[in-house]
Design a protein around this motif. Structure first.
Motif, PDB file in Angstrom:
ATOM      1  N   VAL A   1      67.146  96.477  73.918  1.00 47.51           N
ATOM      2  CA  VAL A   1      66.626  96.673  72.261  1.00 47.51           C
ATOM      3  C   VAL A   1      66.558  96.128  71.638  1.00 47.51           C
ATOM      4  O   VAL A   1      67.264  95.420  71.687  1.00 47.51           O
ATOM      5  CB  VAL A   1      67.913  98.244  72.496  1.00 47.51           C
ATOM      6  N   ILE A   2      64.970  96.963  70.841  1.00 47.83           N
ATOM      7  CA  ILE A   2      64.715  96.070  69.868  1.00 47.83           C
ATOM      8  C   ILE A   2      64.853  96.878  68.688  1.00 47.83           C
ATOM      9  O   ILE A   2      64.520  98.094  68.932  1.00 47.83           O
ATOM     10  CB  ILE A   2      62.936  95.774  69.736  1.00 47.83           C
ATOM     11  N   PRO A   3      66.264  96.604  67.378  1.00 44.96           N
ATOM     12  CA  PRO A   3      66.360  97.256  66.371  1.00 44.96           C
ATOM     13  C   PRO A   3      65.089  97.318  65.259  1.00 44.96           C
ATOM     14  O   PRO A   3      64.450  95.695  65.160  1.00 44.96           O
ATOM     15  CB  PRO A   3      67.300  97.163  65.429  1.00 44.96           C
ATOM     16  N   ILE A   4      64.569  98.567  64.749  1.00 50.62           N
ATOM     17  CA  ILE A   4      63.475  98.457  64.260  1.00 50.62           C
ATOM     18  C   ILE A   4      64.252  99.666  62.466  1.00 50.62           C
ATOM     19  O   ILE A   4      64.837 100.667  62.305  1.00 50.62           O
ATOM     20  CB  ILE A   4      62.743  99.354  64.319  1.00 50.62           C
ATOM     21  N   ASN A   5      64.221  98.805  61.774  1.00 50.43           N
ATOM     22  CA  ASN A   5      64.839  98.700  60.181  1.00 50.43           C
ATOM     23  C   ASN A   5      63.919  98.585  59.367  1.00 50.43           C
ATOM     24  O   ASN A   5      63.368  97.050  59.022  1.00 50.43           O
ATOM     25  CB  ASN A   5      65.562  97.970  59.420  1.00 50.43           C
ATOM     26  N   HIS A   6      63.259  99.943  58.184  1.00 46.69           N
ATOM     27  CA  HIS A   6      62.170  99.076  57.290  1.00 46.69           C
ATOM     28  C   HIS A   6      62.716 100.096  56.292  1.00 46.69           C
ATOM     29  O   HIS A   6      62.834 102.009  56.342  1.00 46.69           O
ATOM     30  CB  HIS A   6      61.401  99.482  57.690  1.00 46.69           C
ATOM     31  N   LYS A   7      63.287  99.845  54.864  1.00 44.91           N
ATOM     32  CA  LYS A   7      64.020 100.548  54.132  1.00 44.91           C
ATOM     33  C   LYS A   7      64.986 101.021  53.995  1.00 44.91           C
ATOM     34  O   LYS A   7      66.143 100.958  54.934  1.00 44.91           O
ATOM     35  CB  LYS A   7      62.949 101.002  53.308  1.00 44.91           C
ATOM     36  N   ASP A   8      64.368 102.667  54.333  1.00 43.38           N
ATOM     37  CA  ASP A   8      66.488 103.772  54.412  1.00 43.38           C
ATOM     38  C   ASP A   8      65.567 103.985  55.897  1.00 43.38           C
ATOM     39  O   ASP A   8      66.402 105.039  56.401  1.00 43.38           O
ATOM     40  CB  ASP A   8      65.998 104.415  53.481  1.00 43.38           C
ATOM     41  N   LYS A   9      64.781 103.839  56.272  1.00 46.13           N
ATOM     42  CA  LYS A   9      64.390 104.289  57.720  1.00 46.13           C
ATOM     43  C   LYS A   9      64.599 103.417  59.085  1.00 46.13           C
ATOM     44  O   LYS A   9      65.153 101.868  58.456  1.00 46.13           O
ATOM     45  CB  LYS A   9      62.769 104.777  57.789  1.00 46.13           C
ATOM     46  N   SER A  10      65.206 103.743  59.998  1.00 52.41           N
ATOM     47  CA  SER A  10      65.394 102.818  61.460  1.00 52.41           C
ATOM     48  C   SER A  10      65.723 103.140  62.701  1.00 52.41           C
ATOM     49  O   SER A  10      64.958 104.557  62.414  1.00 52.41           O
ATOM     50  CB  SER A  10      67.042 102.701  61.341  1.00 52.41           C
ATOM     51  N   GLY A  11      65.477 102.937  63.507  1.00 53.59           N
ATOM     52  CA  GLY A  11      65.202 103.077  64.909  1.00 53.59           C
ATOM     53  C   GLY A  11      64.900 101.491  65.512  1.00 53.59           C
ATOM     54  O   GLY A  11      65.672 100.842  65.653  1.00 53.59           O
ATOM     55  N   TYR A  12      64.436 102.242  67.331  1.00 53.50           N
ATOM     56  CA  TYR A  12      64.248 101.160  68.309  1.00 53.50           C
ATOM     57  C   TYR A  12      63.316 100.856  69.146  1.00 53.50           C
ATOM     58  O   TYR A  12      62.414 102.405  68.970  1.00 53.50           O
ATOM     59  CB  TYR A  12      66.081 101.447  68.872  1.00 53.50           C
TER      60      TYR A  12
ATOM     61  N   MET B   1      59.222 104.349  71.596  1.00 54.69           N
ATOM     62  CA  MET B   1      59.894 103.808  70.460  1.00 54.69           C
ATOM     63  C   MET B   1      60.391 104.397  69.563  1.00 54.69           C
ATOM     64  O   MET B   1      59.244 106.093  69.515  1.00 54.69           O
ATOM     65  CB  MET B   1      58.529 103.166  69.600  1.00 54.69           C
ATOM     66  N   MET B   2      61.536 104.812  68.780  1.00 51.70           N
ATOM     67  CA  MET B   2      62.457 106.111  68.438  1.00 51.70           C
ATOM     68  C   MET B   2      62.043 105.555  66.671  1.00 51.70           C
ATOM     69  O   MET B   2      62.691 104.457  66.305  1.00 51.70           O
ATOM     70  CB  MET B   2      63.515 106.257  68.324  1.00 51.70           C
ATOM     71  N   TYR B   3      61.762 106.363  65.408  1.00 53.68           N
ATOM     72  CA  TYR B   3      61.317 105.538  64.548  1.00 53.68           C
ATOM     73  C   TYR B   3      60.807 107.002  63.372  1.00 53.68           C
ATOM     74  O   TYR B   3      60.411 107.726  64.315  1.00 53.68           O
ATOM     75  CB  TYR B   3      60.218 104.619  64.179  1.00 53.68           C
TER      76      TYR B   3
ATOM     77  N   LEU C   1      51.713  99.259  69.045  1.00 48.83           N
ATOM     78  CA  LEU C   1      51.175  98.750  68.137  1.00 48.83           C
ATOM     79  C   LEU C   1      50.659 100.367  67.718  1.00 48.83           C
ATOM     80  O   LEU C   1      50.863 101.227  66.062  1.00 48.83           O
ATOM     81  CB  LEU C   1      49.256  98.103  68.034  1.00 48.83           C
ATOM     82  N   ASN C   2      50.419 100.904  68.521  1.00 50.70           N
ATOM     83  CA  ASN C   2      49.670 102.684  68.728  1.00 50.70           C
ATOM     84  C   ASN C   2      51.039 103.119  67.854  1.00 50.70           C
ATOM     85  O   ASN C   2      51.199 104.216  67.246  1.00 50.70           O
ATOM     86  CB  ASN C   2      49.054 102.923  69.418  1.00 50.70           C
ATOM     87  N   SER C   3      51.910 103.373  68.454  1.00 50.93           N
ATOM     88  CA  SER C   3      53.528 103.690  68.218  1.00 50.93           C
ATOM     89  C   SER C   3      53.529 103.563  67.405  1.00 50.93           C
ATOM     90  O   SER C   3      54.191 104.823  66.554  1.00 50.93           O
ATOM     91  CB  SER C   3      53.823 103.172  69.867  1.00 50.93           C
ATOM     92  N   ILE C   4      53.968 102.280  66.092  1.00 53.17           N
ATOM     93  CA  ILE C   4      54.448 101.829  65.077  1.00 53.17           C
ATOM     94  C   ILE C   4      53.498 102.840  64.332  1.00 53.17           C
ATOM     95  O   ILE C   4      54.204 103.527  63.427  1.00 53.17           O
ATOM     96  CB  ILE C   4      54.731 101.040  64.581  1.00 53.17           C
ATOM     97  N   THR C   5      52.179 102.621  64.464  1.00 50.50           N
ATOM     98  CA  THR C   5      51.392 102.952  63.962  1.00 50.50           C
ATOM     99  C   THR C   5      51.298 104.455  63.588  1.00 50.50           C
ATOM    100  O   THR C   5      51.600 105.407  62.219  1.00 50.50           O
ATOM    101  CB  THR C   5      49.789 103.055  64.057  1.00 50.50           C
ATOM    102  N   ILE C   6      51.877 105.128  64.632  1.00 53.99           N
ATOM    103  CA  ILE C   6      51.872 107.072  64.469  1.00 53.99           C
ATOM    104  C   ILE C   6      53.133 107.429  63.709  1.00 53.99           C
ATOM    105  O   ILE C   6      52.932 108.312  62.756  1.00 53.99           O
ATOM    106  CB  ILE C   6      51.245 107.399  66.199  1.00 53.99           C
ATOM    107  N   LEU C   7      54.085 106.255  64.195  1.00 53.12           N
ATOM    108  CA  LEU C   7      55.576 107.279  64.142  1.00 53.12           C
ATOM    109  C   LEU C   7      55.854 106.838  62.185  1.00 53.12           C
ATOM    110  O   LEU C   7      56.269 107.603  61.826  1.00 53.12           O
ATOM    111  CB  LEU C   7      56.422 106.307  64.672  1.00 53.12           C
TER     112      LEU C   7
END
Length: 210
Positions: free
Chosen positions: A99-110, A124-126, A145-151
């Protein structure tokens, strides 16, 4: 202003493709999240989002959607119940060593990447949504790239969602699937979608959000 944002976004994606193969996963995610995507070209019941120009939606049903680049299918799931409840997420609860955490401002995911036979399952969850896609090793970075762009482009309409939840539209399936839980085995979502793998008709945009 929207045209300017679209040009900037496309420049980021197109120019970034030359370096994407040499970028690491975190760099790709960070670069996209640093660009605030304020454009949308896909409208659904309670939310809207941006699909990259080289991709298109081929199936949409009950907040499940299949998006394709004509080579690979991306399976998108929107969790309106979690959004409605403002559910919190801790990546440490995901039972996956990759798992690689994704955190940006008030949003999080993995983000997780796991080998499945000779291919890789990218999950990818975000932003209260999740994308799953199976790709070859050489296409992992492009999938990210495509996934994070959409989410990251998803914008929710709280008023419409309040009506959806209030009308009990989601009561029958809100406990069936949660993007806050990592699937232990092969994705049931992808397995379900593969039944419709030959479905190629492009669907129209529905339930426009002003």
């Amino acid at each position: 202003m929207k045209k300017i944002c679209l040009i900037l976004l496309m420049s980021l994606i197109i120019c970034g493709c030359t370096n994407i193969a040499s970028s690491n996963y975190n760099e790709i995610i960070k670069n996209v999240l640093s660009q605030k995507i304020n454009i949308s070209n896909t409208y659904r019941n309670g939310y809207k989002y941006y699909i990259p120009r080289e991709m298109r939606s081929i199936r949409y049903s009950d907040f499940n959607e299949t998006i394709t680049d004509n080579k690979t299918n991306y399976y998108l799931y929107i969790d309106l119940v979690s959004y409605y409840n403002k559910a919190t997420f801790d990546y440490k609860d995901i039972n996956d060593n990759n798992v690689i955490p994704i955190n940006h401002k008030d949003k999080s995911g993995y983000l997780t990447i796991n080998k499945k036979n000779d291919k890789y399952l990218v999950e990818m969850m975000y932003n209260y949504a999740k994308i799953e896609v199976i790709v070859d090793s050489k296409n992992i970075n492009q999938a990210i790239l495509n996934s994070i762009t959409i989410l990251s482009s998803i914008k929710y309409n709280r008023k419409i969602i309040n009506n959806i939840i209030g009308d009990d539209i989601l009561n029958t399936n809100e406990s069936d699937y949660s993007i806050f839980e990592k699937n232990k085995d092969n994705s049931e979502f992808i397995h379900y979608e593969e039944i419709y793998d030959n479905y190629e008709e492009e669907i129209p945009d529905m339930d426009l959000i002003n």
